[in-house]
Design a protein around this motif. Structure first.
Motif, PDB file in Angstrom:
ATOM      1  N   SER A   4      -1.093  24.159 -23.536  1.00 46.47           N
ATOM      2  CA  SER A   4      -0.350  22.911 -23.595  1.00 46.47           C
ATOM      3  C   SER A   4      -1.307  21.761 -23.831  1.00 46.47           C
ATOM      4  O   SER A   4      -2.482  21.840 -23.481  1.00 46.47           O
ATOM      5  CB  SER A   4       0.405  22.679 -22.284  1.00 46.47           C
ATOM      6  N   GLY A   5      -0.792  20.722 -24.400  1.00 46.43           N
ATOM      7  CA  GLY A   5      -1.562  19.504 -24.607  1.00 46.43           C
ATOM      8  C   GLY A   5      -1.210  18.426 -23.599  1.00 46.43           C
ATOM      9  O   GLY A   5      -1.747  17.327 -23.644  1.00 46.43           O
ATOM     10  N   TYR A   6      -0.328  18.761 -22.667  1.00 46.08           N
ATOM     11  CA  TYR A   6       0.110  17.798 -21.663  1.00 46.08           C
ATOM     12  C   TYR A   6      -0.623  18.041 -20.347  1.00 46.08           C
ATOM     13  O   TYR A   6      -0.488  19.091 -19.730  1.00 46.08           O
ATOM     14  CB  TYR A   6       1.620  17.894 -21.446  1.00 46.08           C
ATOM     15  N   SER A   7      -1.375  17.047 -19.905  1.00 44.10           N
ATOM     16  CA  SER A   7      -2.172  17.210 -18.690  1.00 44.10           C
ATOM     17  C   SER A   7      -1.324  17.307 -17.429  1.00 44.10           C
ATOM     18  O   SER A   7      -1.763  17.858 -16.425  1.00 44.10           O
ATOM     19  CB  SER A   7      -3.157  16.048 -18.554  1.00 44.10           C
ATOM     20  N   ASN A   8      -0.114  16.794 -17.466  1.00 43.02           N
ATOM     21  CA  ASN A   8       0.755  16.836 -16.293  1.00 43.02           C
ATOM     22  C   ASN A   8       1.748  18.002 -16.332  1.00 43.02           C
ATOM     23  O   ASN A   8       2.689  18.041 -15.550  1.00 43.02           O
ATOM     24  CB  ASN A   8       1.500  15.512 -16.129  1.00 43.02           C
ATOM     25  N   ASP A   9       1.521  18.958 -17.202  1.00 42.42           N
ATOM     26  CA  ASP A   9       2.392  20.131 -17.320  1.00 42.42           C
ATOM     27  C   ASP A   9       2.247  20.986 -16.060  1.00 42.42           C
ATOM     28  O   ASP A   9       1.152  21.444 -15.738  1.00 42.42           O
ATOM     29  CB  ASP A   9       1.980  20.940 -18.551  1.00 42.42           C
ATOM     30  N   PRO A  10       3.339  21.215 -15.326  1.00 39.19           N
ATOM     31  CA  PRO A  10       3.244  21.989 -14.087  1.00 39.19           C
ATOM     32  C   PRO A  10       2.796  23.436 -14.302  1.00 39.19           C
ATOM     33  O   PRO A  10       2.182  24.025 -13.424  1.00 39.19           O
ATOM     34  CB  PRO A  10       4.652  21.930 -13.504  1.00 39.19           C
ATOM     35  N   VAL A  11       3.072  23.984 -15.464  1.00 39.37           N
ATOM     36  CA  VAL A  11       2.655  25.357 -15.746  1.00 39.37           C
ATOM     37  C   VAL A  11       1.134  25.429 -15.867  1.00 39.37           C
ATOM     38  O   VAL A  11       0.515  26.408 -15.424  1.00 39.37           O
ATOM     39  CB  VAL A  11       3.338  25.912 -17.016  1.00 39.37           C
ATOM     40  N   VAL A  23      -4.889  29.929 -18.899  1.00 38.15           N
ATOM     41  CA  VAL A  23      -4.429  28.741 -19.623  1.00 38.15           C
ATOM     42  C   VAL A  23      -5.574  28.211 -20.473  1.00 38.15           C
ATOM     43  O   VAL A  23      -6.747  28.447 -20.185  1.00 38.15           O
ATOM     44  CB  VAL A  23      -3.944  27.618 -18.679  1.00 38.15           C
ATOM     45  N   ILE A  24      -5.192  27.499 -21.490  1.00 40.62           N
ATOM     46  CA  ILE A  24      -6.173  26.809 -22.331  1.00 40.62           C
ATOM     47  C   ILE A  24      -5.521  25.493 -22.775  1.00 40.62           C
ATOM     48  O   ILE A  24      -4.387  25.471 -23.232  1.00 40.62           O
ATOM     49  CB  ILE A  24      -6.614  27.675 -23.531  1.00 40.62           C
TER      50      ILE A  24
END
Length: 56
Positions: A4-11, A23-24
């Motif tokens: 993901s490119g979202y820093s606040n992504d809970p996953v 994750v990457i």
């Protein structure tokens, strides 16, 4: 593996709870992707009920 490119992504923060082995963060380069893929492919499978390594 999850990306993901979202820093606040809970996953991204709790990837194992969602069933991912790694994750990457985006953006990533080929060297970084290769490293994570090698780690994932080298890791033993885990039995989801016992969380012990199995030869699945």
């Amino acid at each position: 593996m999850y990306s993901s490119g979202y820093s606040n992504d809970p996953v991204m923060a709790n990837f194992q709870q969602y069933g991912f082995k790694a994750v990457i963060a985006k953006p990533y380069d080929v060297v970084e992707l290769s490293k994570v893929l090698k780690e994932v492919l080298a890791a033993p499978e885990l039995d989801s009920e016992t969380e012990k390594a199995c030869l699945c």
